[in-house]
Design a protein around this motif. Structure first.
Motif, PDB file in Angstrom:
ATOM      1  N   LYS A 165      41.689 -14.379   2.494  1.00  0.00           N
ATOM      2  CA  LYS A 165      40.665 -14.527   3.529  1.00  0.00           C
ATOM      3  C   LYS A 165      39.860 -15.804   3.328  1.00  0.00           C
ATOM      4  N   GLU A 166      39.535 -16.433   4.429  1.00  0.00           N
ATOM      5  CA  GLU A 166      38.739 -17.653   4.363  1.00  0.00           C
ATOM      6  C   GLU A 166      37.337 -17.327   3.862  1.00  0.00           C
ATOM      7  N   LYS A 167      36.877 -18.122   2.912  1.00  0.00           N
ATOM      8  CA  LYS A 167      35.554 -17.954   2.325  1.00  0.00           C
ATOM      9  C   LYS A 167      35.182 -19.251   1.640  1.00  0.00           C
ATOM     10  N   GLU A 168      33.921 -19.557   1.605  1.00  0.00           N
ATOM     11  CA  GLU A 168      33.471 -20.800   0.991  1.00  0.00           C
ATOM     12  C   GLU A 168      33.866 -20.849  -0.487  1.00  0.00           C
ATOM     13  N   GLY A 169      34.274 -22.031  -0.938  1.00  0.00           N
ATOM     14  CA  GLY A 169      34.697 -22.202  -2.321  1.00  0.00           C
ATOM     15  C   GLY A 169      36.205 -22.372  -2.415  1.00  0.00           C
TER      16      GLY A 169
END
Length: 365
Positions: A216-220
């Motif tokens: 899943k797309e997520k910051e970092g």
């Protein structure tokens, strides 16, 4: 009218009960020997070996299609330096002799130009279809010493990891050329950081079922949760359309299931997969377990006799043992004339950077 509906309902419940009963009797572990033969190891002197498919070719020989990458690069070099290779044997259990590269590096201009990994091969209507992960990096690793081992702390490791996509290659003969494509078969979208590890099986209705994972797309750099999903196609070349139905997961886990293989046998779907973090079963993390489904392969449940292979240790017929960091990853199956003959697993010994594959002939059932 109500009486007729009641009879139909009873018939349906009886069929479902019969299906569950037959599935509950399936004990994969009973077909696995307690000790393994080191003569059945597939390895290379200078390369890690991983994720090995075995198919019988038109020449009557046994062909291994597998991932390999230089041992000098260490185990984590799989994401930066892996390539798909081909070896041949006169026997199912080997020894296998390297013949050629199937999917060699082809440059960072291509979506799969730096790395190809986790092949899964099916034979359909006289052609061979090789599904795989591919990625490209920035070119950074090309200018490093061949003894430099990529690590999680390296930002460039994550460049390759986050460029993972799913592709396909096609051949008429396992000894022939493989046609590659300039675009991935499964790409990312705004919700997915990367996609990887495709496994394709043929359903009884003739459709092709793909199970794959995405982050899943997520910051970092790392991204978010790892999710497995199913997709269907009318052709082995796709297009594969997501069903919207999650595969095997638990809400509490960030990464529940890993390396898996699905197949249809005797009217039922089965899946062998790795309980990645121990959240799916009562067993230790890394244990290989069995799941079952109906003939569509979309609704899965843990088998009554779920244990396939415990994590932690392999016992050999010569009396020795191998303590494992990874005991049984990337399971693959070998069928001959519709009969399941062997399980092939990838093994990483503890405190080692060198991996190998192991062919496990299955006891007759």
């Amino acid at each position: 009218m109500r009486y007729g509906v009641f009879i139909i309902l009873l018939i349906g419940l009886s069929a479902c009960s019969n299906w569950r009963s037959k599935q509950s009797k399936f004990n994969f572990k009973a077909s696995i020997p307690e000790k393994f033969d080191k003569a059945n190891i597939i390895s290379e002197e200078n390369y890690n070996v991983w994720g090995t498919n075995i198919l019988k070719g038109k020449d009557g020989k046994y062909h291994a299609i597998y991932s390999r990458w230089p041992k000098k690069r260490g185990h984590l070099g799989w994401v930066t330096h892996s390539e798909v290779a081909h070896a041949v044997s006169d026997k199912l259990t080997g020894p296998y002799k390297f013949r050629n590269l199937v999917l060699p590096p082809r440059g960072t201009d291509f979506w799969d130009g730096s790395c190809t990994h986790n092949p899964h091969v099916i034979d359909h209507n006289g052609k061979f279809y090789l599904y795989h992960m591919g990625n490209h990096g920035s070119g950074y690793w090309d200018d490093t010493a061949d003894t430099l081992m990529p690590k999680y702390k390296d930002a460039e490791w994550w460049v390759n990891r986050n460029n993972q996509r799913i592709g396909i290659a096609v051949a008429d003969d396992l000894n022939g050329e493989w046609k590659r494509f300039d675009k991935p078969l499964i790409n990312i979208d705004s919700t997915r950081r990367m996609v990887s590890t495709p496994v394709v099986s043929i359903r009884p209705d003739g459709k092709f079922l793909m199970v794959y994972k995405y982050v899943k797309e997520k910051e970092g750099m790392k991204g978010g949760r790892v999710v497995h999903v199913t997709a269907l196609a009318d052709s082995p070349l796709g297009p594969f359309k997501d069903t919207g139905i999650p595969f095997i997961e638990t809400e509490a886990s960030r990464f529940a299931l890993d390396d898996h293989v699905e197949w249809f046998q005797n009217g039922h779907y089965y899946c062998i997969g790795k309980d990645h973090d121990g959240s799916l079963t009562p067993y230790d993390k890394g244990t290989m377990v069995l799941y079952t489904s109906d003939d569509e392969g979309l609704d899965w449940s843990l088998a009554k006799q779920a244990l396939v292979l415990k994590a932690g240790k392999l016992h050999w017929i010569d009396g020795s043992e191998t303590i494992c960091e990874r005991t049984a990853d990337m399971p693959k199956l070998y069928f001959e004339k519709g009969i399941l003959k062997a399980l092939i697993i990838a093994v990483l010994p503890k405190d080692s950077e060198d991996s190998f594959s192991l062919v496990i002939p299955l006891n007759n059932r």
